[in-house]
Design a protein around this motif. Sequence first.
Motif, PDB file in Angstrom:
ATOM      1  N   GLY A 120       0.789  -1.214   0.000  1.00  0.00           N
ATOM      2  CA  GLY A 120       0.000   0.000   0.000  1.00  0.00           C
ATOM      3  C   GLY A 120       0.826   1.271   0.000  1.00  0.00           C
ATOM      4  N   ARG A 136       2.485   4.318  -1.360  1.00  0.00           N
ATOM      5  CA  ARG A 136       2.201   5.056  -2.593  1.00  0.00           C
ATOM      6  C   ARG A 136       3.469   5.547  -3.271  1.00  0.00           C
ATOM      7  NH1 ARG A 136      -2.462   9.580  -3.618  1.00  0.00           N
ATOM      8  NH2 ARG A 136      -1.507  10.661  -5.376  1.00  0.00           N
ATOM      9  N   THR A 156      -2.998   3.071  -7.714  1.00  0.00           N
ATOM     10  CA  THR A 156      -4.241   3.501  -7.080  1.00  0.00           C
ATOM     11  C   THR A 156      -5.056   4.358  -8.039  1.00  0.00           C
ATOM     12  OG1 THR A 156      -3.131   5.455  -6.143  1.00  0.00           O
ATOM     13  CG2 THR A 156      -3.206   3.471  -4.780  1.00  0.00           C
ATOM     14  N   GLN A 157      -6.357   4.418  -7.758  1.00  0.00           N
ATOM     15  CA  GLN A 157      -7.242   5.269  -8.543  1.00  0.00           C
ATOM     16  C   GLN A 157      -7.009   6.733  -8.168  1.00  0.00           C
ATOM     17  OE1 GLN A 157     -10.130   4.557 -10.885  1.00  0.00           O
ATOM     18  NE2 GLN A 157      -8.596   2.953 -11.199  1.00  0.00           N
ATOM     19  N   ARG A 158      -6.734   7.563  -9.191  1.00  0.00           N
ATOM     20  CA  ARG A 158      -6.479   8.981  -8.944  1.00  0.00           C
ATOM     21  C   ARG A 158      -7.130   9.811 -10.056  1.00  0.00           C
ATOM     22  NH1 ARG A 158       0.097   8.698  -7.994  1.00  0.00           N
ATOM     23  NH2 ARG A 158       0.104   6.641  -6.972  1.00  0.00           N
ATOM     24  N   THR A 187      -5.969   4.603 -13.131  1.00  0.00           N
ATOM     25  CA  THR A 187      -5.098   3.881 -12.209  1.00  0.00           C
ATOM     26  C   THR A 187      -3.669   4.365 -12.439  1.00  0.00           C
ATOM     27  OG1 THR A 187      -6.557   1.958 -12.391  1.00  0.00           O
ATOM     28  CG2 THR A 187      -4.411   1.624 -11.354  1.00  0.00           C
TER      29      THR A 187
END
Length: 425
Positions: free
Chosen positions: A351, A353, A373-375, A388
């Motif tokens: 996890g 980032r 991650t979704q941004r 993603t």
Amino acid sequence: MGVVVRMPQLAAGGNEAAIQTWLIDVGDEVAAGQAIVEIETEKAVVEHEAEADGTIAAVLVAAGESAAVGSPIAVLALAGESAEEAMRSVDVAAPTSPSVAQDGMTEGAAQGSTAVPEPAPTIAPVPVATAGRRLFASPLVRRIARERGIDLSTIAGSGPNGRVVRRDLEAEVAPADDAPVAVPMTSVAASARSDAVAPAYNDIPHTGMRRAIARRLAESKTTVPHFYLVADCRVDELLAVRARINEGPDLKISVNDLVVKALAAALHDVPEANAIWTDDATRRFTGVDIAVAVAVPGGLLTPVVTGVERMPLGELSGVVRDLAERARGGRLKQHELEGGSFAVSNLGMYGTREFSAIINPPHAGILAVGAATQRPVVEASGELAAATVMTVTLSADHRVLDGALAAQLLAAFVRRIENPLSMLV
């Protein structure tokens, strides 16, 4: 005249190593170049070969014991020479026991017999008393068990005659590491003014691997001029391609496999970056060898995948998986930890980032990979959309890579990772 087999220096800065397994017995004939012993360094297991033809006259250091680099570990009798003559011709002490060449020779006497011979006091494996049986373990294994708080009586040995070996401990260390540690509270006698209690703590003795990591990374940060570049990669197409590949029954590709392949392709696109620093020259490579960081109990190893640019993705995935499994089991060879110009460290599965990694010399760089991650992103049309995104940080050695060259390499990586089909043709 006998030939003394000495403990070799297998790792830079190493002062000692441990015998893991003797591959021969006293009295065996060996040929020059034949592997006779497996030696455990701080990070790997290395086979050491005989330097001449002859017969093993004596083994001086038993499996599980450590010895200083350069010290005698065995004696080889040359053709036409008896073991006694070989021992008299060299200036080394005879072994304490004639049966220390193989741990199984000492341990075997304990099997099926109520009268167990006492092991040699300094070089033979020491039996550990357990409920109703005697369990043999080398001093090295006992030391590791003591450092990690493992009760040897609970371990089923997989070595010769049930001996507990290092791989048995590695199977136990993960739950032991995850379990809460009971920390004793130490009270201090009250002073005349007030009662005081010492802070709670638990000292974890340094392992050889921990010391090696500390030494090498401290050296890297103090001697290698690091600089860092960060990029965001859109990986929706990458994940879609991976999902389609993994629909087959026989092939499972990880995101990390694709990252390694993309870095190899980028180094092929920017060959000037595929290099390392040496005292006399910048060494530029024609092939692409990439190290992959693997978390192991108590530390980190970076086995090297050679010829990544030539490997189909399925083969690369199998090689990375094999190296990672053997790294966690303590079964890597020294040569598998050497070479390469770049490394990949992926903490996305935890996890994380974004992070920056320390270069592992002599590599010229390391790519730190964060979680996908979704941004929110802005499309070329100016519209806001969700995508993603994966953040990567390139740590570069400024002696080898100037800023513009490192930027070209990172841009090439982003192009490859965002266009995954370009890596598959």
